[in-house]
Design a protein around this motif. Structure first.
Motif, PDB file in Angstrom:
ATOM      1  N   HIS A   1     -23.153  -2.882  31.340  1.00 21.39           N
ATOM      2  CA  HIS A   1     -22.844  -2.637  32.750  1.00 21.39           C
ATOM      3  C   HIS A   1     -21.419  -2.122  32.941  1.00 21.39           C
ATOM      4  CE1 HIS A   1     -26.048  -5.419  34.749  1.00 21.39           C
ATOM      5  NE2 HIS A   1     -26.557  -4.687  33.768  1.00 21.39           N
ATOM      6  N   LEU A   2     -21.216  -1.482  34.070  1.00 18.72           N
ATOM      7  CA  LEU A   2     -19.875  -1.176  34.537  1.00 18.72           C
ATOM      8  C   LEU A   2     -19.322  -2.465  35.137  1.00 18.72           C
ATOM      9  CD1 LEU A   2     -20.790   2.099  36.415  1.00 18.72           C
ATOM     10  CD2 LEU A   2     -19.508   1.967  34.298  1.00 18.72           C
ATOM     11  N   VAL A   3     -18.077  -2.792  34.856  1.00 16.99           N
ATOM     12  CA  VAL A   3     -17.441  -3.993  35.401  1.00 16.99           C
ATOM     13  C   VAL A   3     -16.211  -3.552  36.181  1.00 16.99           C
ATOM     14  CG1 VAL A   3     -16.364  -6.211  34.883  1.00 16.99           C
ATOM     15  CG2 VAL A   3     -18.281  -5.393  33.488  1.00 16.99           C
ATOM     16  N   LYS A   4     -16.156  -3.964  37.439  1.00 18.92           N
ATOM     17  CA  LYS A   4     -15.110  -3.521  38.353  1.00 18.92           C
ATOM     18  C   LYS A   4     -14.310  -4.713  38.852  1.00 18.92           C
ATOM     19  CE  LYS A   4     -16.739  -2.087  42.328  1.00 18.92           C
ATOM     20  NZ  LYS A   4     -17.243  -1.261  43.441  1.00 18.92           N
ATOM     21  N   LEU A   5     -13.002  -4.537  39.004  1.00 16.97           N
ATOM     22  CA  LEU A   5     -12.136  -5.536  39.617  1.00 16.97           C
ATOM     23  C   LEU A   5     -11.756  -5.056  41.006  1.00 16.97           C
ATOM     24  CD1 LEU A   5     -10.470  -8.155  39.393  1.00 16.97           C
ATOM     25  CD2 LEU A   5      -8.572  -6.718  38.610  1.00 16.97           C
ATOM     26  N   ILE A   6     -11.831  -5.961  41.956  1.00 11.36           N
ATOM     27  CA  ILE A   6     -11.497  -5.646  43.347  1.00 11.36           C
ATOM     28  C   ILE A   6     -10.418  -6.608  43.807  1.00 11.36           C
ATOM     29  CG2 ILE A   6     -12.383  -5.551  45.711  1.00 11.36           C
ATOM     30  CD1 ILE A   6     -15.166  -5.149  44.432  1.00 11.36           C
ATOM     31  N   GLY A   7      -9.485  -6.114  44.594  1.00 14.85           N
ATOM     32  CA  GLY A   7      -8.496  -6.963  45.256  1.00 14.85           C
ATOM     33  C   GLY A   7      -8.760  -6.919  46.753  1.00 14.85           C
ATOM     34  N   TYR A   8      -9.269  -8.024  47.303  1.00 13.49           N
ATOM     35  CA  TYR A   8      -9.562  -8.083  48.736  1.00 13.49           C
ATOM     36  C   TYR A   8      -8.310  -8.471  49.511  1.00 13.49           C
ATOM     37  CZ  TYR A   8     -14.561  -7.838  47.835  1.00 13.49           C
ATOM     38  OH  TYR A   8     -15.803  -7.435  47.445  1.00 13.49           O
ATOM     39  N   ASP A   9      -7.989  -7.692  50.518  1.00 12.64           N
ATOM     40  CA  ASP A   9      -6.836  -7.928  51.375  1.00 12.64           C
ATOM     41  C   ASP A   9      -7.290  -8.698  52.612  1.00 12.64           C
ATOM     42  OD1 ASP A   9      -4.613  -7.833  53.018  1.00 12.64           O
ATOM     43  OD2 ASP A   9      -4.289  -5.683  52.776  1.00 12.64           O
ATOM     44  N   ASN A  10      -6.853  -9.947  52.749  1.00 13.33           N
ATOM     45  CA  ASN A  10      -7.255 -10.768  53.893  1.00 13.33           C
ATOM     46  C   ASN A  10      -6.755 -10.206  55.216  1.00 13.33           C
ATOM     47  OD1 ASN A  10      -8.519 -12.607  52.262  1.00 13.33           O
ATOM     48  ND2 ASN A  10      -6.835 -14.066  52.270  1.00 13.33           N
ATOM     49  N   TYR A  11      -5.564  -9.633  55.217  1.00 11.90           N
ATOM     50  CA  TYR A  11      -4.962  -9.157  56.462  1.00 11.90           C
ATOM     51  C   TYR A  11      -5.745  -7.982  57.045  1.00 11.90           C
ATOM     52  CZ  TYR A  11      -1.537  -7.531  59.820  1.00 11.90           C
ATOM     53  OH  TYR A  11      -0.926  -7.122  60.970  1.00 11.90           O
ATOM     54  N   THR A  12      -6.033  -6.982  56.228  1.00  7.65           N
ATOM     55  CA  THR A  12      -6.758  -5.812  56.725  1.00  7.65           C
ATOM     56  C   THR A  12      -8.267  -5.984  56.631  1.00  7.65           C
ATOM     57  OG1 THR A  12      -6.696  -4.715  54.574  1.00  7.65           O
ATOM     58  CG2 THR A  12      -4.890  -4.251  56.095  1.00  7.65           C
ATOM     59  N   GLN A  13      -8.698  -7.071  55.994  1.00  8.90           N
ATOM     60  CA  GLN A  13     -10.119  -7.360  55.805  1.00  8.90           C
ATOM     61  C   GLN A  13     -10.849  -6.195  55.140  1.00  8.90           C
ATOM     62  OE1 GLN A  13     -11.841  -8.814  59.425  1.00  8.90           O
ATOM     63  NE2 GLN A  13     -10.306 -10.421  59.642  1.00  8.90           N
ATOM     64  N   SER A  14     -10.237  -5.741  54.056  1.00  5.19           N
ATOM     65  CA  SER A  14     -10.809  -4.620  53.300  1.00  5.19           C
ATOM     66  C   SER A  14     -10.374  -4.739  51.844  1.00  5.19           C
ATOM     67  CB  SER A  14     -10.325  -3.289  53.877  1.00  5.19           C
ATOM     68  OG  SER A  14      -8.930  -3.171  53.713  1.00  5.19           O
ATOM     69  N   GLN A  15     -10.832  -3.803  51.044  1.00  3.37           N
ATOM     70  CA  GLN A  15     -10.415  -3.756  49.650  1.00  3.37           C
ATOM     71  C   GLN A  15      -9.041  -3.098  49.579  1.00  3.37           C
ATOM     72  OE1 GLN A  15     -13.262  -1.823  47.134  1.00  3.37           O
ATOM     73  NE2 GLN A  15     -14.938  -3.157  47.761  1.00  3.37           N
ATOM     74  N   GLY A  16      -8.097  -3.793  48.977  1.00  3.04           N
ATOM     75  CA  GLY A  16      -6.780  -3.204  48.785  1.00  3.04           C
ATOM     76  C   GLY A  16      -6.738  -2.334  47.543  1.00  3.04           C
ATOM     77  N   LEU A  17      -7.541  -2.708  46.543  1.00  6.41           N
ATOM     78  CA  LEU A  17      -7.582  -1.995  45.277  1.00  6.41           C
ATOM     79  C   LEU A  17      -8.909  -2.276  44.597  1.00  6.41           C
ATOM     80  CD1 LEU A  17      -5.952  -0.417  43.040  1.00  6.41           C
ATOM     81  CD2 LEU A  17      -5.257  -2.637  42.187  1.00  6.41           C
ATOM     82  N   ALA A  18      -9.472  -1.291  43.954  1.00 10.18           N
ATOM     83  CA  ALA A  18     -10.702  -1.475  43.185  1.00 10.18           C
ATOM     84  C   ALA A  18     -10.702  -0.450  42.055  1.00 10.18           C
ATOM     85  CB  ALA A  18     -11.929  -1.288  44.067  1.00 10.18           C
ATOM     86  N   PHE A  19     -10.996  -0.932  40.854  1.00 11.64           N
ATOM     87  CA  PHE A  19     -11.093  -0.003  39.730  1.00 11.64           C
ATOM     88  C   PHE A  19     -12.006  -0.574  38.659  1.00 11.64           C
ATOM     89  CE2 PHE A  19      -7.583  -2.755  38.710  1.00 11.64           C
ATOM     90  CZ  PHE A  19      -7.600  -2.924  37.336  1.00 11.64           C
TER      91      PHE A  19
END
Length: 110
Positions: free
Chosen positions: A86-104
């Motif tokens: 599988h492809l494995v992705k890391l995501i950084g969720y930003d609580n303030y903007t309620q969105s993904q701050g970074l994903a790769f």
């Protein structure tokens, strides 16, 4: 600029996908950035053939409040060991903007 890949050669996923694969130190630096921003890391995975047509599967729950880079790396490796193709992705969720701050994508499968 010679290291930048042609967009027609390979499928592209998330941030950094047009750059050469990251080294272990570069991945660690990106995880440290996620932690330093106070974002919540999460790991997702999917079969390569379904990556553009289906939602990615979440590996466990997001790691709310996790501050250890080594713990996050261990979860990425555990997901990759469980699903080597599988492809494995890391995501950084930003609580303030309620969105993904970074994903790769960290692992591109076997």
């Amino acid at each position: 600029m010679a290291d930048v890949q042609d967009y027609k050669q390979v499928r592209r996923y998330e941030t950094f996908s047009y750059l050469p694969p990251m080294s272990a130190e570069q991945i660690r630096a990106q995880i440290q950035y996620i932690v330093s921003q106070g974002w919540n890391p999460a790991v997702e995975h999917v079969e390569p053939s379904r990556s553009f047509t289906h939602y990615w599967y979440m590996w466990k729950l997001p790691m709310f409040g996790e501050r250890s880079v080594d713990t996050i790396l261990a979860e990425l490796e555990a997901c990759h060991r469980e699903y080597p193709g599988h492809l494995v992705k890391l995501i950084g969720y930003d609580n303030y903007t309620q969105s993904q701050g970074l994903a790769f994508v960290v692992y591109r499968g076997s």
